[in-house]
Design a protein around this motif. Structure first.
Motif, PDB file in Angstrom:
ATOM      1  N   UNK A   1       0.844  -1.203   0.000  1.00 31.63           N
ATOM      2  CA  UNK A   1       0.000   0.000   0.000  1.00 31.63           C
ATOM      3  C   UNK A   1       0.877   1.251   0.000  1.00 31.63           C
ATOM      4  N   UNK A   2       1.409   1.544  -1.194  1.00 33.71           N
ATOM      5  CA  UNK A   2       2.235   2.749  -1.330  1.00 33.71           C
ATOM      6  C   UNK A   2       2.163   3.251  -2.767  1.00 33.71           C
ATOM      7  N   UNK A   3       2.399   4.543  -2.929  1.00 35.27           N
ATOM      8  CA  UNK A   3       2.370   5.149  -4.260  1.00 35.27           C
ATOM      9  C   UNK A   3       3.476   4.571  -5.144  1.00 35.27           C
ATOM     10  N   UNK A   4       4.645   4.331  -4.555  1.00 38.73           N
ATOM     11  CA  UNK A   4       5.775   3.791  -5.310  1.00 38.73           C
ATOM     12  C   UNK A   4       5.453   2.406  -5.859  1.00 38.73           C
ATOM     13  N   UNK A   5       4.790   1.581  -5.044  1.00 40.21           N
ATOM     14  CA  UNK A   5       4.448   0.231  -5.499  1.00 40.21           C
ATOM     15  C   UNK A   5       3.389   0.288  -6.597  1.00 40.21           C
ATOM     16  N   UNK A   6       2.408   1.187  -6.432  1.00 43.21           N
ATOM     17  CA  UNK A   6       1.362   1.302  -7.450  1.00 43.21           C
ATOM     18  C   UNK A   6       1.951   1.748  -8.786  1.00 43.21           C
ATOM     19  N   UNK A   7       2.916   2.631  -8.748  1.00 46.26           N
ATOM     20  CA  UNK A   7       3.584   3.080  -9.983  1.00 46.26           C
ATOM     21  C   UNK A   7       4.375   1.937 -10.611  1.00 46.26           C
ATOM     22  N   UNK A   8       5.056   1.160  -9.759  1.00 47.20           N
ATOM     23  CA  UNK A   8       5.824   0.011 -10.245  1.00 47.20           C
ATOM     24  C   UNK A   8       4.898  -1.024 -10.868  1.00 47.20           C
ATOM     25  N   UNK A   9       3.775  -1.280 -10.223  1.00 51.98           N
ATOM     26  CA  UNK A   9       2.809  -2.253 -10.726  1.00 51.98           C
ATOM     27  C   UNK A   9       2.233  -1.804 -12.072  1.00 51.98           C
ATOM     28  N   UNK A  10       1.948  -0.520 -12.165  1.00 47.54           N
ATOM     29  CA  UNK A  10       1.405   0.014 -13.420  1.00 47.54           C
ATOM     30  C   UNK A  10       2.413  -0.150 -14.552  1.00 47.54           C
ATOM     31  N   UNK A  11       3.681   0.179 -14.281  1.00 48.54           N
ATOM     32  CA  UNK A  11       4.708   0.038 -15.313  1.00 48.54           C
ATOM     33  C   UNK A  11       4.869  -1.428 -15.705  1.00 48.54           C
ATOM     34  N   UNK A  12       4.820  -2.316 -14.729  1.00 43.23           N
ATOM     35  CA  UNK A  12       4.925  -3.760 -14.992  1.00 43.23           C
ATOM     36  C   UNK A  12       3.814  -4.207 -15.938  1.00 43.23           C
ATOM     37  N   UNK A  13       2.590  -3.800 -15.671  1.00 43.94           N
ATOM     38  CA  UNK A  13       1.442  -4.211 -16.493  1.00 43.94           C
ATOM     39  C   UNK A  13       1.528  -3.624 -17.902  1.00 43.94           C
ATOM     40  N   UNK A  14       1.945  -2.353 -17.993  1.00 44.13           N
ATOM     41  CA  UNK A  14       2.058  -1.698 -19.309  1.00 44.13           C
ATOM     42  C   UNK A  14       3.137  -2.370 -20.149  1.00 44.13           C
ATOM     43  N   UNK A  15       4.298  -2.622 -19.557  1.00 40.06           N
ATOM     44  CA  UNK A  15       5.395  -3.260 -20.280  1.00 40.06           C
ATOM     45  C   UNK A  15       5.031  -4.685 -20.713  1.00 40.06           C
ATOM     46  N   UNK A  16       4.357  -5.408 -19.826  1.00 33.48           N
ATOM     47  CA  UNK A  16       3.942  -6.773 -20.147  1.00 33.48           C
ATOM     48  C   UNK A  16       2.996  -6.786 -21.336  1.00 33.48           C
ATOM     49  N   UNK A  17       2.045  -5.859 -21.348  1.00 33.04           N
ATOM     50  CA  UNK A  17       1.093  -5.768 -22.457  1.00 33.04           C
ATOM     51  C   UNK A  17       1.796  -5.394 -23.755  1.00 33.04           C
ATOM     52  N   UNK A  18       2.741  -4.464 -23.669  1.00 32.56           N
ATOM     53  CA  UNK A  18       3.475  -4.047 -24.870  1.00 32.56           C
ATOM     54  C   UNK A  18       4.277  -5.212 -25.446  1.00 32.56           C
ATOM     55  N   UNK A  19       4.924  -5.983 -24.588  1.00 33.79           N
ATOM     56  CA  UNK A  19       5.721  -7.111 -25.064  1.00 33.79           C
ATOM     57  C   UNK A  19       4.859  -8.150 -25.777  1.00 33.79           C
ATOM     58  N   UNK A  20       3.650  -8.361 -25.263  1.00 35.66           N
ATOM     59  CA  UNK A  20       2.763  -9.350 -25.866  1.00 35.66           C
ATOM     60  C   UNK A  20       2.291  -8.936 -27.256  1.00 35.66           C
ATOM     61  N   UNK A  21       2.297  -7.625 -27.526  1.00 35.01           N
ATOM     62  CA  UNK A  21       1.770  -7.128 -28.792  1.00 35.01           C
ATOM     63  C   UNK A  21       2.826  -6.468 -29.677  1.00 35.01           C
ATOM     64  N   UNK A  22       4.082  -6.576 -29.275  1.00 33.88           N
ATOM     65  CA  UNK A  22       5.158  -5.944 -30.040  1.00 33.88           C
ATOM     66  C   UNK A  22       5.843  -6.977 -30.942  1.00 33.88           C
ATOM     67  N   UNK A  23       5.914  -6.721 -32.249  1.00 33.38           N
ATOM     68  CA  UNK A  23       6.624  -7.654 -33.131  1.00 33.38           C
ATOM     69  C   UNK A  23       8.123  -7.617 -32.877  1.00 33.38           C
TER      70      UNK A  23
END
Length: 273
Positions: free
Chosen positions: A247-269
């Motif tokens: 429960x921290x802003x730093x963790x929420x930012x890290x989690x958001x970046x993790x999810x965004x990067x994961x999604x990009x990798x799945x759809x990036x040629x």
């Protein structure tokens, strides 16, 4: 697109809300219009499969308009439809977003004449030499296709001599000779009333990557490196907190970046094969 079978008042024609009815090759069909919304992964995969297919089909129409002429005759389909269908269904490999052509599985003709056997392709100083077993009807016409994947072009030889010749030389410039070449052959009866199945002769120069593919690989690797760092940090924090979100802003930012990067990798040629 779907077929719109005739009703009691005949075939529909025109627009009805988000549907358009019209005739295509003698058949009534219907398709939707307007914004379909965000496409699903399956839809994106189908779009890429069609794009890859058309990238090949558009460069070989001189050949397929002849090689599929007999098969299309008397049907509602044409040579272009057949080439597109066979390649999209049978000659693609990989998963979205890394779908590509499997050249060894490309079909360019279907027929009853004896197929080509004992096929060879050799690189010469000024071009390539194709050879085959000359047994069969002596006056069958040889059809040869050379695909040049990096250039997105093809060399079509619709009347490359007779079957009994046993070989045919195709002159090519150095810029073509030093790049990948995918070769195909089929035989057509002299009277044009029969054709053989096409055969894949083989590849020359291996599978080199285009500048576009190399750039895609580079972008994927850079993103993957960043994802590996973020992923390790994110998963370690979850582990340290017994699988619970911090429960921290730093963790929420890290989690958001993790999810965004994961999604990009799945759809990036550019993912390594």
């Amino acid at each position: 697109m779907a077929k719109a079978s005739n009703g009691p008042l005949g075939a529909l024609n025109g627009k009805l809300r988000n549907l358009v009815f019209y005739m295509l090759n003698g058949q009534p069909v219907v398709r939707t219009i307007g914004d379909p919304g965000k496409p699903s992964r399956n839809q994106l995969a189908n779009r890429q499969a069609m794009s890859v297919t058309m990238g090949l089909v558009s460069g070989i129409t001189d050949f397929t308009s002849v090689s599929f002429e007999l098969e299309a005759k008397g049907t509602v389909r044409n040579a272009h439809n057949l080439a597109t269908s066979y390649i999209k269904k049978l000659a693609l490999k990989g998963e979205y977003p890394n779908i590509s052509v499997d050249y060894s599985k490309v079909i360019l003709s279907n027929g009853s004449l004896p197929c080509a056997v004992d096929l060879k392709i050799e690189k010469k100083e000024k071009g390539v030499l194709l050879s085959w077993d000359a047994a069969g009807s002596d006056d069958d016409i040889v059809m040869i296709l050379l695909c040049h994947p990096l250039k997105k072009r093809a060399t079509s030889c619709i009347n490359a001599g007779r079957r009994d010749a046993g070989s045919y030389f195709i002159g090519l410039g150095e810029d073509y000779l030093d790049e990948p070449i995918e070769a195909y052959i089929c035989f057509r009866a002299a009277d044009g009333k029969a054709i053989s199945n096409s055969a894949y002769v083989g590849n020359l120069n291996g599978e080199m990557k285009s500048p576009e593919k190399l750039e895609q690989n580079k972008k994927y690797q850079l993103l993957k490196q960043r994802f590996d760092v973020v992923s390790a940090d994110y998963l370690q924090q979850l582990k340290d907190n017994f699988g619970q979100r911090v429960d921290s802003k730093a963790f929420r930012s890290l989690e958001k970046e993790y999810e965004v990067l994961k999604d990009k990798l799945e759809n990036l040629p550019g993912k390594p094969g």
